[in-house]
Design a protein around this motif. Structure first.
Motif, PDB file in Angstrom:
ATOM      1  N   THR A  90       0.855  -1.190   0.000  1.00 37.78           N
ATOM      2  CA  THR A  90       0.000   0.000   0.000  1.00 37.78           C
ATOM      3  C   THR A  90       0.889   1.236   0.000  1.00 37.78           C
ATOM      4  O   THR A  90       2.027   1.180   0.470  1.00 37.78           O
ATOM      5  CB  THR A  90      -0.899   0.013   1.250  1.00 37.78           C
ATOM      6  OG1 THR A  90      -0.066   0.044   2.418  1.00 37.78           O
ATOM      7  CG2 THR A  90      -1.798  -1.203   1.291  1.00 37.78           C
ATOM      8  N   PRO A  91       0.427   2.365  -0.532  1.00 41.37           N
ATOM      9  CA  PRO A  91       1.244   3.582  -0.544  1.00 41.37           C
ATOM     10  C   PRO A  91       1.612   4.023   0.868  1.00 41.37           C
ATOM     11  O   PRO A  91       0.844   3.827   1.817  1.00 41.37           O
ATOM     12  CB  PRO A  91       0.321   4.611  -1.221  1.00 41.37           C
ATOM     13  CG  PRO A  91      -0.668   3.799  -1.987  1.00 41.37           C
ATOM     14  CD  PRO A  91      -0.868   2.543  -1.194  1.00 41.37           C
ATOM     15  N   ASN A  92       2.786   4.604   1.000  1.00 37.83           N
ATOM     16  CA  ASN A  92       3.238   5.122   2.286  1.00 37.83           C
ATOM     17  C   ASN A  92       2.636   6.507   2.507  1.00 37.83           C
ATOM     18  O   ASN A  92       3.120   7.513   1.994  1.00 37.83           O
ATOM     19  CB  ASN A  92       4.765   5.196   2.315  1.00 37.83           C
ATOM     20  CG  ASN A  92       5.296   5.714   3.646  1.00 37.83           C
ATOM     21  OD1 ASN A  92       4.537   5.910   4.600  1.00 37.83           O
ATOM     22  ND2 ASN A  92       6.590   5.941   3.719  1.00 37.83           N
ATOM     23  N   ARG A  93       1.557   6.571   3.279  1.00 36.59           N
ATOM     24  CA  ARG A  93       0.860   7.841   3.519  1.00 36.59           C
ATOM     25  C   ARG A  93       1.684   8.802   4.370  1.00 36.59           C
ATOM     26  O   ARG A  93       1.420  10.004   4.398  1.00 36.59           O
ATOM     27  CB  ARG A  93      -0.485   7.569   4.190  1.00 36.59           C
ATOM     28  CG  ARG A  93      -1.483   6.854   3.282  1.00 36.59           C
ATOM     29  CD  ARG A  93      -2.764   6.482   4.002  1.00 36.59           C
ATOM     30  NE  ARG A  93      -2.533   5.469   5.023  1.00 36.59           N
ATOM     31  CZ  ARG A  93      -2.619   5.668   6.327  1.00 36.59           C
ATOM     32  NH1 ARG A  93      -2.928   6.867   6.799  1.00 36.59           N
ATOM     33  NH2 ARG A  93      -2.393   4.698   7.192  1.00 36.59           N
ATOM     34  N   TYR A  94       2.683   8.303   5.078  1.00 34.89           N
ATOM     35  CA  TYR A  94       3.500   9.143   5.963  1.00 34.89           C
ATOM     36  C   TYR A  94       4.844   9.535   5.341  1.00 34.89           C
ATOM     37  O   TYR A  94       5.728  10.025   6.038  1.00 34.89           O
ATOM     38  CB  TYR A  94       3.744   8.413   7.288  1.00 34.89           C
ATOM     39  CG  TYR A  94       2.504   8.297   8.133  1.00 34.89           C
ATOM     40  CD1 TYR A  94       2.096   9.335   8.958  1.00 34.89           C
ATOM     41  CD2 TYR A  94       1.717   7.143   8.089  1.00 34.89           C
ATOM     42  CE1 TYR A  94       0.951   9.235   9.730  1.00 34.89           C
ATOM     43  CE2 TYR A  94       0.565   7.035   8.853  1.00 34.89           C
ATOM     44  CZ  TYR A  94       0.194   8.081   9.673  1.00 34.89           C
ATOM     45  OH  TYR A  94      -0.950   7.982  10.439  1.00 34.89           O
ATOM     46  N   LYS A  95       4.976   9.314   4.036  1.00 34.79           N
ATOM     47  CA  LYS A  95       6.222   9.650   3.356  1.00 34.79           C
ATOM     48  C   LYS A  95       6.538  11.142   3.497  1.00 34.79           C
ATOM     49  O   LYS A  95       5.699  11.995   3.236  1.00 34.79           O
ATOM     50  CB  LYS A  95       6.122   9.280   1.874  1.00 34.79           C
ATOM     51  CG  LYS A  95       7.424   9.486   1.109  1.00 34.79           C
ATOM     52  CD  LYS A  95       7.285   9.036  -0.333  1.00 34.79           C
ATOM     53  CE  LYS A  95       8.590   9.209  -1.092  1.00 34.79           C
ATOM     54  NZ  LYS A  95       8.472   8.773  -2.504  1.00 34.79           N
ATOM     55  N   GLY A  96       7.750  11.438   3.932  1.00 32.64           N
ATOM     56  CA  GLY A  96       8.177  12.823   4.102  1.00 32.64           C
ATOM     57  C   GLY A  96       7.754  13.451   5.416  1.00 32.64           C
ATOM     58  O   GLY A  96       8.048  14.620   5.667  1.00 32.64           O
ATOM     59  N   ALA A 147      -0.812   1.650  14.893  1.00 37.11           N
ATOM     60  CA  ALA A 147      -0.742   2.423  16.140  1.00 37.11           C
ATOM     61  C   ALA A 147      -0.570   3.904  15.841  1.00 37.11           C
ATOM     62  O   ALA A 147      -1.182   4.768  16.497  1.00 37.11           O
ATOM     63  CB  ALA A 147       0.407   1.918  17.002  1.00 37.11           C
ATOM     64  N   LEU A 148       0.255   4.222  14.843  1.00 34.82           N
ATOM     65  CA  LEU A 148       0.479   5.616  14.466  1.00 34.82           C
ATOM     66  C   LEU A 148      -0.802   6.258  13.950  1.00 34.82           C
ATOM     67  O   LEU A 148      -1.120   7.403  14.291  1.00 34.82           O
ATOM     68  CB  LEU A 148       1.578   5.697  13.405  1.00 34.82           C
ATOM     69  CG  LEU A 148       2.008   7.096  12.983  1.00 34.82           C
ATOM     70  CD1 LEU A 148       2.603   7.859  14.160  1.00 34.82           C
ATOM     71  CD2 LEU A 148       3.022   7.025  11.846  1.00 34.82           C
ATOM     72  N   ASP A 149      -1.557   5.519  13.138  1.00 34.34           N
ATOM     73  CA  ASP A 149      -2.832   6.032  12.625  1.00 34.34           C
ATOM     74  C   ASP A 149      -3.764   6.426  13.772  1.00 34.34           C
ATOM     75  O   ASP A 149      -4.388   7.494  13.745  1.00 34.34           O
ATOM     76  CB  ASP A 149      -3.523   4.973  11.754  1.00 34.34           C
ATOM     77  CG  ASP A 149      -2.944   4.911  10.348  1.00 34.34           C
ATOM     78  OD1 ASP A 149      -2.382   5.922   9.893  1.00 34.34           O
ATOM     79  OD2 ASP A 149      -3.057   3.851   9.713  1.00 34.34           O
ATOM     80  N   LYS A 150      -3.851   5.570  14.769  1.00 36.51           N
ATOM     81  CA  LYS A 150      -4.740   5.840  15.899  1.00 36.51           C
ATOM     82  C   LYS A 150      -4.288   7.067  16.677  1.00 36.51           C
ATOM     83  O   LYS A 150      -5.107   7.908  17.080  1.00 36.51           O
ATOM     84  CB  LYS A 150      -4.796   4.621  16.817  1.00 36.51           C
ATOM     85  CG  LYS A 150      -5.505   3.426  16.205  1.00 36.51           C
ATOM     86  CD  LYS A 150      -5.505   2.232  17.147  1.00 36.51           C
ATOM     87  CE  LYS A 150      -6.227   1.036  16.533  1.00 36.51           C
ATOM     88  NZ  LYS A 150      -6.208  -0.153  17.421  1.00 36.51           N
ATOM     89  N   LEU A 270      -6.734   8.344   7.627  1.00 36.39           N
ATOM     90  CA  LEU A 270      -6.390   9.635   7.035  1.00 36.39           C
ATOM     91  C   LEU A 270      -5.654   9.443   5.712  1.00 36.39           C
ATOM     92  O   LEU A 270      -4.735   8.626   5.610  1.00 36.39           O
ATOM     93  CB  LEU A 270      -5.520  10.432   7.998  1.00 36.39           C
ATOM     94  CG  LEU A 270      -6.185  10.792   9.331  1.00 36.39           C
ATOM     95  CD1 LEU A 270      -5.201  11.491  10.244  1.00 36.39           C
ATOM     96  CD2 LEU A 270      -7.406  11.670   9.102  1.00 36.39           C
ATOM     97  N   SER A 271      -6.045  10.202   4.710  1.00 33.56           N
ATOM     98  CA  SER A 271      -5.425  10.103   3.384  1.00 33.56           C
ATOM     99  C   SER A 271      -4.081  10.817   3.367  1.00 33.56           C
ATOM    100  O   SER A 271      -3.751  11.608   4.264  1.00 33.56           O
ATOM    101  CB  SER A 271      -6.343  10.731   2.331  1.00 33.56           C
ATOM    102  OG  SER A 271      -6.448  12.136   2.549  1.00 33.56           O
TER     103      SER A 271
END
Length: 304
Positions: A90-96, A147-150, A270-271
């Motif tokens: 899946t795409p890395n939503r936290y990139k950068g 865990a990070l998403d939450k 979150l997108s």
């Protein structure tokens, strides 16, 4: 652990030593022939193939029984990842956005695929290392994506609760902007009036000098003084106009930020666009303590 042995010279772990073997290292050791009582020679010669190795079975007492060895291999195989070429991450939503505390390089996003009779799923996590220069130790910084998403979602939802509803917050932001604009506009009008007055004084000074050329030195001195005042006030006017533009830009950023923040209220995930629009930097400490710096601050600083 070999690294600890090289450092301390002790064969056995002390009571204060809480370090653990990593699963990968244990599995690598267990799979070595010598662990099963077998001996393989000539493996260090890189020019030889496996067919050229010399094998001795039951060369010594095994550390593990054949049955236990087979069970470990079966269990390991049941947890192995499907080939990377067969699965799409899946795409890395936290990139950068995500970093180990104090580091300038991003945390690496990794994936483990678990597949057995009961479940089949991908487990994503972020990982990096911090180094203690005084103790020459490496500390692992780790947090799962779930865990990070939450944490991030709860943090953003709490921020929206702190700020209030969009319907009440946006008028407040606009009112504050208009109040500041009026202050700048008033100051700008005062400066403009001062420049007009000083230019009039400059014209009168030249008229007097035209009638009496003998006072050239006095004229040039006063002219320089008035010109300097006009220059200073003009710079202040330019700064005032710049502040007004920055105020308008900041207001637009705040409005956009609040609207994006409000979109988090009913989101389960979150997108990438929302995360990048709301967050500037996420820092993770060794104890999984997360610090978030927002792209926009309204009555507050970074949140932890």
């Amino acid at each position: 652990v070999p690294q600890s042995y090289r450092k301390t010279g002790q064969l056995y772990r002390g009571e204060q030593d809480t370090k653990r073997w990593q699963a990968g290292n244990l599995l690598r050791l267990i799979k070595m022939p010598v662990y099963r009582g077998n001996l393989v020679q000539r493996t260090r010669n890189k020019s030889l193939s496996e067919d050229d190795y010399i094998y001795f079975e039951n060369a010594q007492e095994a550390y593990i029984s054949k049955d236990d060895y087979e069970k470990i291999l079966q269990y390991s195989a049941s947890r192995k990842s499907v080939k990377k070429t067969d699965r799409v991450k899946t795409p890395n939503r936290y990139k950068g956005l995500i970093y180990a505390k104090t580091k300038s390089t991003q945390m690496v996003r990794k994936c483990r695929h678990f597949s057995n009779n009961k479940s089949d799923y991908d487990y994503y996590y972020f990982m990096d290392y911090l180094y203690d220069l005084e103790q020459s130790e490496r500390q692992t910084v780790y947090i799962s994506e779930n865990a990070l998403d939450k944490i991030i979602l709860e943090l953003l939802q709490n921020e929206m609760k702190r700020l209030g509803t969009v319907e009440t917050l946006l008028p407040q932001l606009e009112s504050k902007k208009e109040s500041c604009l009026k202050t700048y506009q008033k100051q700008l009008r005062i400066h403009q009036g001062s420049v007009v007055q000083l230019n009039a004084e400059l014209s009168d000074l030249y008229a007097v000098f035209s009638l009496n050329r003998s006072k050239r030195e006095d004229y040039l001195s006063k002219k320089k003084e008035i010109t300097s005042k006009i220059k200073t006030i003009s710079q202040e006017m330019a700064q005032c106009e710049l502040s007004m533009r920055e105020l308008e830009e900041e207001y637009q950023r705040q409005v956009s930020w609040v609207k994006q923040l409000s979109m988090c209220q009913n989101q389960a995930l979150l997108s990438t666009e929302l995360l990048n629009g709301l967050i500037e930097r996420i820092e993770v400490d060794v104890d999984k303590y997360v610090t978030v710096t927002f792209t926009c601050q309204i009555g507050g600083d970074e949140r932890e």
